[in-house]
Design a protein around this motif. Structure first.
Motif, PDB file in Angstrom:
ATOM      1  N   ASP A 273       0.819  -1.210   0.000  1.00  0.00           N
ATOM      2  CA  ASP A 273       0.000   0.000   0.000  1.00  0.00           C
ATOM      3  C   ASP A 273       0.859   1.268   0.000  1.00  0.00           C
ATOM      4  O   ASP A 273       0.561   2.232  -0.710  1.00  0.00           O
ATOM      5  CB  ASP A 273      -0.943   0.011   1.204  1.00  0.00           C
ATOM      6  N   LEU A 274       1.916   1.266   0.793  1.00  0.00           N
ATOM      7  CA  LEU A 274       2.791   2.433   0.836  1.00  0.00           C
ATOM      8  C   LEU A 274       3.522   2.613  -0.486  1.00  0.00           C
ATOM      9  O   LEU A 274       3.755   3.741  -0.929  1.00  0.00           O
ATOM     10  CB  LEU A 274       3.794   2.305   1.984  1.00  0.00           C
ATOM     11  N   TYR A 275       3.885   1.498  -1.127  1.00  0.00           N
ATOM     12  CA  TYR A 275       4.562   1.569  -2.426  1.00  0.00           C
ATOM     13  C   TYR A 275       3.699   2.271  -3.469  1.00  0.00           C
ATOM     14  O   TYR A 275       4.206   3.012  -4.316  1.00  0.00           O
ATOM     15  CB  TYR A 275       4.908   0.143  -2.876  1.00  0.00           C
ATOM     16  N   LEU A 276       2.378   2.068  -3.391  1.00  0.00           N
ATOM     17  CA  LEU A 276       1.480   2.670  -4.376  1.00  0.00           C
ATOM     18  C   LEU A 276       1.040   4.081  -4.001  1.00  0.00           C
ATOM     19  O   LEU A 276       0.712   4.870  -4.888  1.00  0.00           O
ATOM     20  CB  LEU A 276       0.242   1.779  -4.564  1.00  0.00           C
ATOM     21  N   THR A 277       1.010   4.407  -2.712  1.00  0.00           N
ATOM     22  CA  THR A 277       0.443   5.697  -2.295  1.00  0.00           C
ATOM     23  C   THR A 277       1.486   6.745  -1.916  1.00  0.00           C
ATOM     24  O   THR A 277       1.298   7.930  -2.206  1.00  0.00           O
ATOM     25  CB  THR A 277      -0.512   5.493  -1.102  1.00  0.00           C
ATOM     26  N   LEU A 278       2.577   6.321  -1.281  1.00  0.00           N
ATOM     27  CA  LEU A 278       3.558   7.306  -0.803  1.00  0.00           C
ATOM     28  C   LEU A 278       4.250   8.066  -1.941  1.00  0.00           C
ATOM     29  O   LEU A 278       4.293   9.299  -1.910  1.00  0.00           O
ATOM     30  CB  LEU A 278       4.580   6.620   0.109  1.00  0.00           C
ATOM     31  N   PRO A 279       4.802   7.394  -2.969  1.00  0.00           N
ATOM     32  CA  PRO A 279       5.436   8.163  -4.056  1.00  0.00           C
ATOM     33  C   PRO A 279       4.472   9.083  -4.783  1.00  0.00           C
ATOM     34  O   PRO A 279       4.844  10.198  -5.164  1.00  0.00           O
ATOM     35  CB  PRO A 279       5.966   7.064  -4.992  1.00  0.00           C
ATOM     36  N   THR A 280       3.225   8.638  -4.985  1.00  0.00           N
ATOM     37  CA  THR A 280       2.258   9.484  -5.698  1.00  0.00           C
ATOM     38  C   THR A 280       1.952  10.756  -4.924  1.00  0.00           C
ATOM     39  O   THR A 280       1.646  11.799  -5.515  1.00  0.00           O
ATOM     40  CB  THR A 280       0.945   8.714  -5.941  1.00  0.00           C
ATOM     41  N   MET A 281       2.040  10.682  -3.597  1.00  0.00           N
ATOM     42  CA  MET A 281       1.782  11.853  -2.764  1.00  0.00           C
ATOM     43  C   MET A 281       2.982  12.798  -2.740  1.00  0.00           C
ATOM     44  O   MET A 281       2.832  14.019  -2.768  1.00  0.00           O
ATOM     45  CB  MET A 281       1.437  11.406  -1.334  1.00  0.00           C
ATOM     46  N   LEU A 282       4.200  12.234  -2.725  1.00  0.00           N
ATOM     47  CA  LEU A 282       5.403  13.046  -2.574  1.00  0.00           C
ATOM     48  C   LEU A 282       5.960  13.575  -3.891  1.00  0.00           C
ATOM     49  O   LEU A 282       6.676  14.578  -3.891  1.00  0.00           O
ATOM     50  CB  LEU A 282       6.487  12.235  -1.847  1.00  0.00           C
ATOM     51  N   ASN A 283       5.663  12.895  -5.014  1.00  0.00           N
ATOM     52  CA  ASN A 283       6.214  13.338  -6.304  1.00  0.00           C
ATOM     53  C   ASN A 283       5.947  14.811  -6.609  1.00  0.00           C
ATOM     54  O   ASN A 283       6.883  15.564  -6.909  1.00  0.00           O
ATOM     55  CB  ASN A 283       5.677  12.464  -7.444  1.00  0.00           C
ATOM     56  N   PRO A 284       4.689  15.275  -6.561  1.00  0.00           N
ATOM     57  CA  PRO A 284       4.453  16.689  -6.878  1.00  0.00           C
ATOM     58  C   PRO A 284       5.078  17.639  -5.875  1.00  0.00           C
ATOM     59  O   PRO A 284       5.494  18.746  -6.235  1.00  0.00           O
ATOM     60  CB  PRO A 284       2.923  16.804  -6.876  1.00  0.00           C
ATOM     61  N   ILE A 285       5.164  17.215  -4.607  1.00  0.00           N
ATOM     62  CA  ILE A 285       5.793  18.064  -3.592  1.00  0.00           C
ATOM     63  C   ILE A 285       7.276  18.221  -3.890  1.00  0.00           C
ATOM     64  O   ILE A 285       7.826  19.326  -3.836  1.00  0.00           O
ATOM     65  CB  ILE A 285       5.574  17.464  -2.185  1.00  0.00           C
ATOM     66  N   VAL A 286       7.935  17.097  -4.227  1.00  0.00           N
ATOM     67  CA  VAL A 286       9.367  17.140  -4.537  1.00  0.00           C
ATOM     68  C   VAL A 286       9.632  18.049  -5.727  1.00  0.00           C
ATOM     69  O   VAL A 286      10.509  18.917  -5.695  1.00  0.00           O
ATOM     70  CB  VAL A 286       9.892  15.715  -4.807  1.00  0.00           C
ATOM     71  N   TYR A 287       8.857  17.880  -6.801  1.00  0.00           N
ATOM     72  CA  TYR A 287       9.092  18.687  -7.999  1.00  0.00           C
ATOM     73  C   TYR A 287       8.744  20.150  -7.775  1.00  0.00           C
ATOM     74  O   TYR A 287       9.403  21.051  -8.299  1.00  0.00           O
ATOM     75  CB  TYR A 287       8.295  18.126  -9.182  1.00  0.00           C
ATOM     76  N   SER A 288       7.692  20.410  -7.004  1.00  0.00           N
ATOM     77  CA  SER A 288       7.286  21.799  -6.780  1.00  0.00           C
ATOM     78  C   SER A 288       8.286  22.539  -5.905  1.00  0.00           C
ATOM     79  O   SER A 288       8.494  23.750  -6.064  1.00  0.00           O
ATOM     80  CB  SER A 288       5.896  21.836  -6.125  1.00  0.00           C
ATOM     81  N   ILE A 289       8.924  21.836  -4.969  1.00  0.00           N
ATOM     82  CA  ILE A 289       9.869  22.485  -4.058  1.00  0.00           C
ATOM     83  C   ILE A 289      11.244  22.627  -4.701  1.00  0.00           C
ATOM     84  O   ILE A 289      11.875  23.676  -4.627  1.00  0.00           O
ATOM     85  CB  ILE A 289       9.971  21.688  -2.741  1.00  0.00           C
ATOM     86  N   ARG A 290      11.700  21.562  -5.377  1.00  0.00           N
ATOM     87  CA  ARG A 290      13.080  21.547  -5.854  1.00  0.00           C
ATOM     88  C   ARG A 290      13.263  22.181  -7.231  1.00  0.00           C
ATOM     89  O   ARG A 290      14.368  22.591  -7.575  1.00  0.00           O
ATOM     90  CB  ARG A 290      13.612  20.107  -5.878  1.00  0.00           C
ATOM     91  N   THR A 291      12.205  22.247  -8.044  1.00  0.00           N
ATOM     92  CA  THR A 291      12.334  22.814  -9.384  1.00  0.00           C
ATOM     93  C   THR A 291      11.904  24.274  -9.358  1.00  0.00           C
ATOM     94  O   THR A 291      10.759  24.590  -9.036  1.00  0.00           O
ATOM     95  CB  THR A 291      11.462  22.022 -10.389  1.00  0.00           C
ATOM     96  N   LYS A 292      12.821  25.168  -9.699  1.00  0.00           N
ATOM     97  CA  LYS A 292      12.561  26.602  -9.609  1.00  0.00           C
ATOM     98  C   LYS A 292      11.396  27.031 -10.494  1.00  0.00           C
ATOM     99  O   LYS A 292      10.529  27.794 -10.069  1.00  0.00           O
ATOM    100  CB  LYS A 292      13.825  27.375  -9.983  1.00  0.00           C
ATOM    101  N   GLN A 293      11.357  26.513 -11.737  1.00  0.00           N
ATOM    102  CA  GLN A 293      10.274  26.883 -12.656  1.00  0.00           C
ATOM    103  C   GLN A 293       8.924  26.469 -12.104  1.00  0.00           C
ATOM    104  O   GLN A 293       7.960  27.241 -12.136  1.00  0.00           O
ATOM    105  CB  GLN A 293      10.502  26.229 -14.023  1.00  0.00           C
ATOM    106  N   MET A 294       8.832  25.237 -11.603  1.00  0.00           N
ATOM    107  CA  MET A 294       7.568  24.757 -11.050  1.00  0.00           C
ATOM    108  C   MET A 294       7.193  25.547  -9.802  1.00  0.00           C
ATOM    109  O   MET A 294       6.019  25.895  -9.615  1.00  0.00           O
ATOM    110  CB  MET A 294       7.667  23.266 -10.711  1.00  0.00           C
ATOM    111  N   ARG A 295       8.161  25.815  -8.945  1.00  0.00           N
ATOM    112  CA  ARG A 295       7.888  26.551  -7.713  1.00  0.00           C
ATOM    113  C   ARG A 295       7.333  27.940  -8.017  1.00  0.00           C
ATOM    114  O   ARG A 295       6.345  28.388  -7.420  1.00  0.00           O
ATOM    115  CB  ARG A 295       9.157  26.653  -6.868  1.00  0.00           C
ATOM    116  N   GLN A 296       7.961  28.634  -8.967  1.00  0.00           N
ATOM    117  CA  GLN A 296       7.497  29.963  -9.341  1.00  0.00           C
ATOM    118  C   GLN A 296       6.111  29.911  -9.975  1.00  0.00           C
ATOM    119  O   GLN A 296       5.260  30.778  -9.717  1.00  0.00           O
ATOM    120  CB  GLN A 296       8.497  30.617 -10.314  1.00  0.00           C
TER     121      GLN A 296
END
Length: 302
Positions: A273-296
């Protein structure tokens, strides 16, 4: 109770020994589901509204977000009905549709992560040819190839499990229709489908990880020659985080299901269950925080 027709059904257990905390589990997964929908929805919205985010890496990110939403939507609503409404029954065909969606989206996501690694390689090692190499036609062909590969793997697997004769207990010791848990309920030997699943998954994941490793090896070789190597590394940071989130729990879960006789059923279900749900939840957070274009873009949208 032989689920051998479309009118029959399976019984999903959910988490073994979780009867004491069904509301807590429900709140946990419901919160994760909402974060996944909102996060990936924002990613798709900002990519759709900003022409500056129509480059290949963000198109692949949009594809990843779509797969994340499809994956969690195929399992979490049923999990919540188990925890909150004690509705454990799932129809025979609904079970196999859920199985198809889960395994096809995981295969597509692995292909998308490989495509994103190739994008980073071209962007860093061949920046002047980036637009020429990764044009719209090439991106469309890559996306089609990823989907076709997933179908070529999952359609035979689904067919093998569907064609089994089920004459044992209808109870699936999982919170969704995990294919090995369902296959073990069959009268016939479930090992062929299990072997096909492990070999197919290992080939897909192994091939993708090998190409990703080669891509990053060539990136490392290129950036070490440049003065701005840390800037180049930072563009790959979010992708590396997502790779770890996806592959590490996935590999552990796959082999725990197949060979982990010493791993408790509760731990196997929680891992799946964590394998299917945890990455899907964190992926957009990781990209939004770490990618300057996405964050802006996200801040501008807010």
């Amino acid at each position: 109770n032989c689920p051998d027709s479309s009118s029959s059904s399976f019984i999903l257990v959910g988490f073994p020994s979780s009867e004491a905390f069904p509301t807590c589990w429900g709140i946990l997964f419901c919160s994760g589901y909402i974060i996944t929908l909102v996060g990936n929805g924002v990613v798709l919205l900002v990519i759709g509204l900003n022409n500056s985010l129509r480059d290949p890496i963000h198109l692949f990110l949009a594809m990843l977000a779509i797969m994340d939403v499809v994956m969690v939507t195929s399992i979490v609503p049923k999990m919540l009905s188990i925890f909150w409404m004690k509705s454990r029954e799932i129809g025979y065909m609904a079970c196999f549709v859920q199985m198809f969606l889960v395994h096809s989206t995981t295969s597509v996501e692995s292909g998308v992560l490989l495509a994103m690694a190739v994008d980073r390689y071209v962007a860093i090692c061949h920046p002047l040819r980036y637009q020429a190499i990764l044009n719209c036609q090439t991106i469309a062909q890559i996306g089609l190839a990823i989907v076709v590969r997933a179908l070529l793997f999952i359609v035979p697997l689904t067919g093998m499990v569907t064609n089994l004769s089920y004459c044992r207990s209808r109870v699936v010791p999982h919170s969704y229709c995990e294919h090995m848990a369902v296959a073990k309920l069959a009268c016939a030997d479930p090992r062929p489908s299990g072997l096909y699943s492990v070999v197919g998954s290992s080939l897909i994941v192994g091939m993708d990880m090998a190409f990703i490793a080669v891509s990053y090896g060539m990136i490392l070789k290129t950036v070490l020659r440049k003065k701005s190597c840390w800037k180049a590394f930072s563009t790959c940071g979010c992708h590396l985080c997502v790779l770890l989130l996806y592959y590490v729990p996935g590999i552990i879960s796959i082999y725990a299901q197949q060979f982990g006789s010493s791993v408790s059923v509760h731990a196997q279900v929680l891992l799946a269950d964590l394998y299917l749900t945890l990455p899907t939840m964190l992926n957009p957070i990781v990209y939004s925080i770490r990618t300057k274009q996405m964050r802006q873009a996200v801040l501008k949208l807010i």
